[in-house]
Motif scaffolding. Sequence first.
Motif, PDB file in Angstrom:
ATOM      1  N   ASP A 127      76.257  35.339  33.664  1.00  0.00           N
ATOM      2  CA  ASP A 127      76.745  35.898  34.920  1.00  0.00           C
ATOM      3  C   ASP A 127      78.002  36.742  34.704  1.00  0.00           C
ATOM      4  O   ASP A 127      78.132  37.834  35.262  1.00  0.00           O
ATOM      5  N   THR A 128      78.912  36.246  33.876  1.00  0.00           N
ATOM      6  CA  THR A 128      80.154  36.978  33.604  1.00  0.00           C
ATOM      7  C   THR A 128      79.863  38.303  32.907  1.00  0.00           C
ATOM      8  O   THR A 128      80.482  39.326  33.209  1.00  0.00           O
ATOM      9  N   SER A 129      78.898  38.313  32.002  1.00  0.00           N
ATOM     10  CA  SER A 129      78.583  39.543  31.266  1.00  0.00           C
ATOM     11  C   SER A 129      78.032  40.640  32.179  1.00  0.00           C
ATOM     12  O   SER A 129      78.102  41.816  31.845  1.00  0.00           O
ATOM     13  N   ARG A 130      77.498  40.257  33.307  1.00  0.00           N
ATOM     14  CA  ARG A 130      76.944  41.230  34.259  1.00  0.00           C
ATOM     15  C   ARG A 130      78.016  41.823  35.162  1.00  0.00           C
ATOM     16  O   ARG A 130      77.766  42.819  35.845  1.00  0.00           O
ATOM     17  N   GLN A 131      79.183  41.225  35.191  1.00  0.00           N
ATOM     18  CA  GLN A 131      80.288  41.706  36.023  1.00  0.00           C
ATOM     19  C   GLN A 131      81.149  42.658  35.206  1.00  0.00           C
ATOM     20  O   GLN A 131      82.207  42.309  34.727  1.00  0.00           O
ATOM     21  N   ARG A 132      80.692  43.849  35.057  1.00  0.00           N
ATOM     22  CA  ARG A 132      81.335  44.839  34.190  1.00  0.00           C
ATOM     23  C   ARG A 132      82.237  45.750  35.009  1.00  0.00           C
ATOM     24  O   ARG A 132      82.119  46.957  34.978  1.00  0.00           O
ATOM     25  N   HIS A 133      83.184  45.143  35.743  1.00  0.00           N
ATOM     26  CA  HIS A 133      84.035  45.894  36.658  1.00  0.00           C
ATOM     27  C   HIS A 133      85.284  46.471  36.007  1.00  0.00           C
ATOM     28  O   HIS A 133      85.881  47.395  36.533  1.00  0.00           O
ATOM     29  N   SER A 134      85.676  45.946  34.864  1.00  0.00           N
ATOM     30  CA  SER A 134      86.905  46.426  34.231  1.00  0.00           C
ATOM     31  C   SER A 134      86.595  47.048  32.874  1.00  0.00           C
ATOM     32  O   SER A 134      85.545  46.804  32.282  1.00  0.00           O
ATOM     33  N   TRP A 135      87.541  47.808  32.386  1.00  0.00           N
ATOM     34  CA  TRP A 135      87.394  48.423  31.066  1.00  0.00           C
ATOM     35  C   TRP A 135      87.192  47.342  30.000  1.00  0.00           C
ATOM     36  O   TRP A 135      86.348  47.494  29.116  1.00  0.00           O
ATOM     37  N   LEU A 136      87.937  46.240  30.103  1.00  0.00           N
ATOM     38  CA  LEU A 136      87.837  45.189  29.093  1.00  0.00           C
ATOM     39  C   LEU A 136      86.457  44.542  29.085  1.00  0.00           C
ATOM     40  O   LEU A 136      85.872  44.355  28.026  1.00  0.00           O
ATOM     41  N   ARG A 140      83.954  44.515  25.943  1.00  0.00           N
ATOM     42  CA  ARG A 140      83.569  43.243  25.302  1.00  0.00           C
ATOM     43  C   ARG A 140      82.068  43.014  25.348  1.00  0.00           C
ATOM     44  O   ARG A 140      81.464  42.614  24.364  1.00  0.00           O
ATOM     45  N   TYR A 141      81.499  43.178  26.524  1.00  0.00           N
ATOM     46  CA  TYR A 141      80.077  42.906  26.726  1.00  0.00           C
ATOM     47  C   TYR A 141      79.304  44.212  26.585  1.00  0.00           C
ATOM     48  O   TYR A 141      79.478  45.123  27.379  1.00  0.00           O
ATOM     49  N   ARG A 142      78.448  44.282  25.578  1.00  0.00           N
ATOM     50  CA  ARG A 142      77.745  45.521  25.250  1.00  0.00           C
ATOM     51  C   ARG A 142      76.241  45.329  25.419  1.00  0.00           C
ATOM     52  O   ARG A 142      75.543  44.962  24.471  1.00  0.00           O
ATOM     53  N   PRO A 143      75.713  45.563  26.625  1.00  0.00           N
ATOM     54  CA  PRO A 143      74.282  45.370  26.855  1.00  0.00           C
ATOM     55  C   PRO A 143      73.394  46.144  25.879  1.00  0.00           C
ATOM     56  O   PRO A 143      72.260  45.737  25.646  1.00  0.00           O
ATOM     57  N   GLY A 144      73.894  47.198  25.285  1.00  0.00           N
ATOM     58  CA  GLY A 144      73.115  47.919  24.288  1.00  0.00           C
ATOM     59  C   GLY A 144      72.769  47.043  23.087  1.00  0.00           C
ATOM     60  O   GLY A 144      71.809  47.296  22.380  1.00  0.00           O
ATOM     61  N   GLN A 145      73.567  46.011  22.850  1.00  0.00           N
ATOM     62  CA  GLN A 145      73.300  45.095  21.749  1.00  0.00           C
ATOM     63  C   GLN A 145      72.197  44.099  22.103  1.00  0.00           C
ATOM     64  O   GLN A 145      71.473  43.650  21.237  1.00  0.00           O
ATOM     65  N   TRP A 146      72.105  43.706  23.359  1.00  0.00           N
ATOM     66  CA  TRP A 146      71.206  42.621  23.717  1.00  0.00           C
ATOM     67  C   TRP A 146      70.388  42.860  24.977  1.00  0.00           C
ATOM     68  O   TRP A 146      69.574  42.023  25.359  1.00  0.00           O
ATOM     69  N   GLY A 147      70.548  43.983  25.612  1.00  0.00           N
ATOM     70  CA  GLY A 147      69.873  44.233  26.885  1.00  0.00           C
ATOM     71  C   GLY A 147      68.359  44.233  26.826  1.00  0.00           C
ATOM     72  O   GLY A 147      67.694  43.908  27.802  1.00  0.00           O
ATOM     73  N   ALA A 148      67.778  44.556  25.687  1.00  0.00           N
ATOM     74  CA  ALA A 148      66.324  44.624  25.579  1.00  0.00           C
ATOM     75  C   ALA A 148      65.713  43.307  25.090  1.00  0.00           C
ATOM     76  O   ALA A 148      64.507  43.206  24.970  1.00  0.00           O
ATOM     77  N   THR A 149      66.545  42.301  24.799  1.00  0.00           N
ATOM     78  CA  THR A 149      66.016  41.031  24.315  1.00  0.00           C
ATOM     79  C   THR A 149      65.520  40.193  25.485  1.00  0.00           C
ATOM     80  O   THR A 149      65.974  40.333  26.615  1.00  0.00           O
ATOM     81  N   SER A 150      64.587  39.325  25.203  1.00  0.00           N
ATOM     82  CA  SER A 150      64.055  38.431  26.231  1.00  0.00           C
ATOM     83  C   SER A 150      64.124  37.001  25.705  1.00  0.00           C
ATOM     84  O   SER A 150      64.611  36.761  24.611  1.00  0.00           O
ATOM     85  N   GLY A 151      63.634  36.058  26.476  1.00  0.00           N
ATOM     86  CA  GLY A 151      63.636  34.674  26.034  1.00  0.00           C
ATOM     87  C   GLY A 151      64.969  33.975  26.236  1.00  0.00           C
ATOM     88  O   GLY A 151      65.307  33.054  25.500  1.00  0.00           O
TER      89      GLY A 151
END
Length: 177
Positions: A127-136, A140-151
Amino acid sequence: MKVHHLNCGCMCPYGGALYDGFSKGLKAHLVCHCLLIETASHGLVLVDTGFGSEDLRPAGSRIATFFKIMNNIQYDRSLTALSQIQALGFNASDVRHIILTHLDFDHAGGLSDFPQAQIHLMQREIDTSRQRHSWLTRSRYRPGQWGATSGWVGYQAAGEKWFGFDAVTALKGLPLK
């Protein structure tokens, strides 16, 4: 059961001991600690993944430029979990479960190297990783690294705290012992 310690990334930020408290010289030497657990009946279990194969392309955009520069990330593909697991004689498909302590770029970058693994982590971190409201948080959280993974399996804290940390007493698909 056999447990391997893996160094799945090296960061050498300038500042030496001022940065990490013990390094000698101008640069600190920080590693991405991961564990690989060989189980008799549940395949390999990887605790954190460190940097992934795609992260270690110097021109890549999976890691924020600020952190690339600040951490002086070393681009050594032999330090990826995938490379080290293969050096031990296993395949990526042998990793059946990944337990993430959190989704920061230096802990979750290798998720894409193990697309068939079931991923276990706290629901609050998802849930926290989806709250990308700040620069930090965007850095920190880079959906490009894991956004396409499932399971993914998210867990709520249950049971006794462990050294003050929330605990989970059972993981889906893994035995308690």
